[in-house]
Write a protein that holds these residues in place. Structure first.
Motif, PDB file in Angstrom:
ATOM      1  N   TYR A 162       8.186 -21.728  19.886  1.00 41.03           N
ATOM      2  CA  TYR A 162       6.823 -22.074  19.453  1.00 41.03           C
ATOM      3  C   TYR A 162       6.963 -23.232  18.348  1.00 41.03           C
ATOM      4  O   TYR A 162       7.850 -23.291  17.307  1.00 41.03           O
ATOM      5  CB  TYR A 162       6.373 -20.655  18.822  1.00 41.03           C
ATOM      6  CG  TYR A 162       5.182 -20.941  18.145  1.00 41.03           C
ATOM      7  CD1 TYR A 162       3.842 -20.966  19.090  1.00 41.03           C
ATOM      8  CD2 TYR A 162       4.802 -21.332  16.660  1.00 41.03           C
ATOM      9  CE1 TYR A 162       2.663 -21.164  18.410  1.00 41.03           C
ATOM     10  CE2 TYR A 162       3.717 -21.167  16.403  1.00 41.03           C
ATOM     11  CZ  TYR A 162       2.574 -21.473  17.075  1.00 41.03           C
ATOM     12  OH  TYR A 162       1.265 -21.654  16.635  1.00 41.03           O
TER      13      TYR A 162
ATOM     14  N   HIS B 138      -2.555 -21.624  17.406  1.00 46.40           N
ATOM     15  CA  HIS B 138      -2.501 -22.943  16.565  1.00 46.40           C
ATOM     16  C   HIS B 138      -1.734 -24.031  16.834  1.00 46.40           C
ATOM     17  O   HIS B 138      -1.841 -25.109  16.300  1.00 46.40           O
ATOM     18  CB  HIS B 138      -3.036 -22.483  15.148  1.00 46.40           C
ATOM     19  CG  HIS B 138      -4.059 -21.726  14.900  1.00 46.40           C
ATOM     20  ND1 HIS B 138      -5.242 -22.068  14.889  1.00 46.40           N
ATOM     21  CD2 HIS B 138      -4.174 -20.221  14.426  1.00 46.40           C
ATOM     22  CE1 HIS B 138      -6.045 -20.964  14.552  1.00 46.40           C
ATOM     23  NE2 HIS B 138      -5.506 -19.931  14.356  1.00 46.40           N
ATOM     24  N   GLY B 139      -0.790 -23.681  17.657  1.00 50.09           N
ATOM     25  CA  GLY B 139       0.396 -24.497  17.728  1.00 50.09           C
ATOM     26  C   GLY B 139       0.615 -25.009  19.298  1.00 50.09           C
ATOM     27  O   GLY B 139      -0.494 -24.849  19.913  1.00 50.09           O
ATOM     28  N   ARG B 140       1.889 -24.970  19.514  1.00 50.58           N
ATOM     29  CA  ARG B 140       2.206 -25.373  20.945  1.00 50.58           C
ATOM     30  C   ARG B 140       3.568 -24.535  21.183  1.00 50.58           C
ATOM     31  O   ARG B 140       4.252 -23.833  20.380  1.00 50.58           O
ATOM     32  CB  ARG B 140       2.626 -26.748  21.195  1.00 50.58           C
ATOM     33  CG  ARG B 140       1.540 -27.706  20.839  1.00 50.58           C
ATOM     34  CD  ARG B 140       2.233 -29.056  20.657  1.00 50.58           C
ATOM     35  NE  ARG B 140       1.265 -30.079  20.492  1.00 50.58           N
ATOM     36  CZ  ARG B 140       0.907 -30.607  19.185  1.00 50.58           C
ATOM     37  NH1 ARG B 140       1.647 -30.327  18.544  1.00 50.58           N
ATOM     38  NH2 ARG B 140       0.034 -31.584  19.122  1.00 50.58           N
TER      39      ARG B 140
ATOM     40  N   GLY C 225       0.326 -32.585  23.754  1.00 44.61           N
ATOM     41  CA  GLY C 225       1.401 -33.101  22.513  1.00 44.61           C
ATOM     42  C   GLY C 225       2.741 -33.692  23.244  1.00 44.61           C
ATOM     43  O   GLY C 225       3.462 -33.660  22.634  1.00 44.61           O
TER      44      GLY C 225
ATOM     45  N   ALA D 212       4.702 -24.919  15.614  1.00 44.19           N
ATOM     46  CA  ALA D 212       3.411 -24.852  14.897  1.00 44.19           C
ATOM     47  C   ALA D 212       2.490 -25.907  14.569  1.00 44.19           C
ATOM     48  O   ALA D 212       1.249 -25.442  14.455  1.00 44.19           O
ATOM     49  CB  ALA D 212       3.759 -24.069  13.409  1.00 44.19           C
ATOM     50  N   ASP D 213       3.105 -26.955  14.703  1.00 41.86           N
ATOM     51  CA  ASP D 213       2.180 -28.241  14.122  1.00 41.86           C
ATOM     52  C   ASP D 213       2.815 -29.500  14.683  1.00 41.86           C
ATOM     53  O   ASP D 213       3.869 -29.476  15.373  1.00 41.86           O
ATOM     54  CB  ASP D 213       1.995 -28.150  12.794  1.00 41.86           C
ATOM     55  CG  ASP D 213       3.298 -28.436  11.945  1.00 41.86           C
ATOM     56  OD1 ASP D 213       4.290 -28.825  12.526  1.00 41.86           O
ATOM     57  OD2 ASP D 213       3.245 -28.029  10.549  1.00 41.86           O
ATOM     58  N   GLU D 214       2.175 -30.619  14.598  1.00 41.38           N
ATOM     59  CA  GLU D 214       2.577 -31.741  15.130  1.00 41.38           C
ATOM     60  C   GLU D 214       3.930 -32.362  14.477  1.00 41.38           C
ATOM     61  O   GLU D 214       5.073 -32.537  15.294  1.00 41.38           O
ATOM     62  CB  GLU D 214       1.757 -33.035  14.515  1.00 41.38           C
ATOM     63  CG  GLU D 214       2.224 -34.176  15.000  1.00 41.38           C
ATOM     64  CD  GLU D 214       1.176 -35.412  14.593  1.00 41.38           C
ATOM     65  OE1 GLU D 214       1.715 -36.554  14.399  1.00 41.38           O
ATOM     66  OE2 GLU D 214      -0.008 -35.313  14.237  1.00 41.38           O
ATOM     67  N   ALA D 215       4.438 -31.743  13.238  1.00 44.64           N
ATOM     68  CA  ALA D 215       5.882 -32.164  12.805  1.00 44.64           C
ATOM     69  C   ALA D 215       6.668 -31.257  13.346  1.00 44.64           C
ATOM     70  O   ALA D 215       7.840 -31.974  13.754  1.00 44.64           O
ATOM     71  CB  ALA D 215       5.853 -31.690  11.123  1.00 44.64           C
ATOM     72  N   ALA D 216       6.540 -30.052  13.675  1.00 47.01           N
ATOM     73  CA  ALA D 216       7.377 -29.430  14.431  1.00 47.01           C
ATOM     74  C   ALA D 216       7.741 -29.786  16.099  1.00 47.01           C
ATOM     75  O   ALA D 216       8.750 -29.526  16.404  1.00 47.01           O
ATOM     76  CB  ALA D 216       6.926 -27.649  14.530  1.00 47.01           C
ATOM     77  N   THR D 217       6.670 -30.175  16.594  1.00 45.07           N
ATOM     78  CA  THR D 217       6.823 -30.837  17.924  1.00 45.07           C
ATOM     79  C   THR D 217       7.645 -32.196  17.828  1.00 45.07           C
ATOM     80  O   THR D 217       8.353 -32.349  18.679  1.00 45.07           O
ATOM     81  CB  THR D 217       5.220 -31.267  18.372  1.00 45.07           C
ATOM     82  OG1 THR D 217       4.398 -30.018  18.559  1.00 45.07           O
ATOM     83  CG2 THR D 217       5.365 -31.949  19.781  1.00 45.07           C
TER      84      THR D 217
ATOM     85  N   THR E  38       3.501 -36.843  21.726  1.00 41.74           N
ATOM     86  CA  THR E  38       3.963 -36.530  20.305  1.00 41.74           C
ATOM     87  C   THR E  38       5.355 -36.213  20.594  1.00 41.74           C
ATOM     88  O   THR E  38       6.287 -36.362  19.615  1.00 41.74           O
ATOM     89  CB  THR E  38       3.156 -35.467  19.819  1.00 41.74           C
ATOM     90  OG1 THR E  38       1.670 -35.900  19.513  1.00 41.74           O
ATOM     91  CG2 THR E  38       3.552 -35.085  18.409  1.00 41.74           C
TER      92      THR E  38
END
Length: 168
Positions: A19, A143-145, A52, A21-26, A55
């Motif tokens: 999982y 809310h994430g990917r 994403g 959580a956000d762009e930074a994690a991607t 990204t």
């Protein structure tokens, strides 16, 4: 993260999922994967529009030292990046009208033993692309990917296993 190995005739498929959580994690997951890639690998990127994928590619490229912007090559079809470790070709075939157009692009010249290929929307180039070593699916989740890696070759299995060990 989850991991499974499935036996299908003579091919063993290795899958893992995490999982983001956000762009930074991607971007971080892309970087971790980039650190596992070796020349000659073909990666199919799967996911809905805006999930994403580009990204994620930014993270892969950062593992090789790229620090600038990474744009989706939607109109140019391919964006080349030259590094000492490998040439990386980022394809986005979303706007490809006919897979045969890839022949005019000289598609075969991009797939060499010293190159890494990241291909968004590979289904649009079906019949003109080499087989993927693994598929990286970037899927919206909450809310994430969710990032799923599915190995399809021995090279792909090695990359997915190294990524799993690294991010465990």
């Amino acid at each position: 993260m989850s991991q499974s190995t499935t036996s299908q005739s003579t091919i063993s498929l290795l899958t893992t999922a995490v999982y983001l959580a956000d762009e930074a994690a991607t971007v971080a997951a892309g970087r971790a994967l980039g650190e596992c890639l070796t020349p000659g690998v073909v990666v199919y990127l799967d996911g809905v529009l805006g999930a994403g994928k580009t990204t994620f590619c930014r993270g892969v490229l950062s593992a090789f030292g790229h620090s600038g912007a990474v744009k989706s090559p939607t109109y140019t079809l391919v964006e080349p990046y030259a590094f000492s470790a490998a040439n990386i070709y980022h394809f986005d075939l979303y706007r490809l009208a006919d897979p045969e157009e890839l022949e005019y692009l000289g598609i075969r010249d991009y797939f060499s033993s010293d190159a890494i290929s990241l291909i968004e929307w590979p289904v649009r180039g079906e019949g003109f692309l080499p087989s993927a070593d693994f598929i990286a699916k970037v899927l919206p989740e909450g809310h994430g990917r969710r990032l799923e890696l599915i190995a399809l070759s021995k090279k792909g299995m090695s990359v997915v296993q190294t990524f799993t060990d690294k991010t465990g």
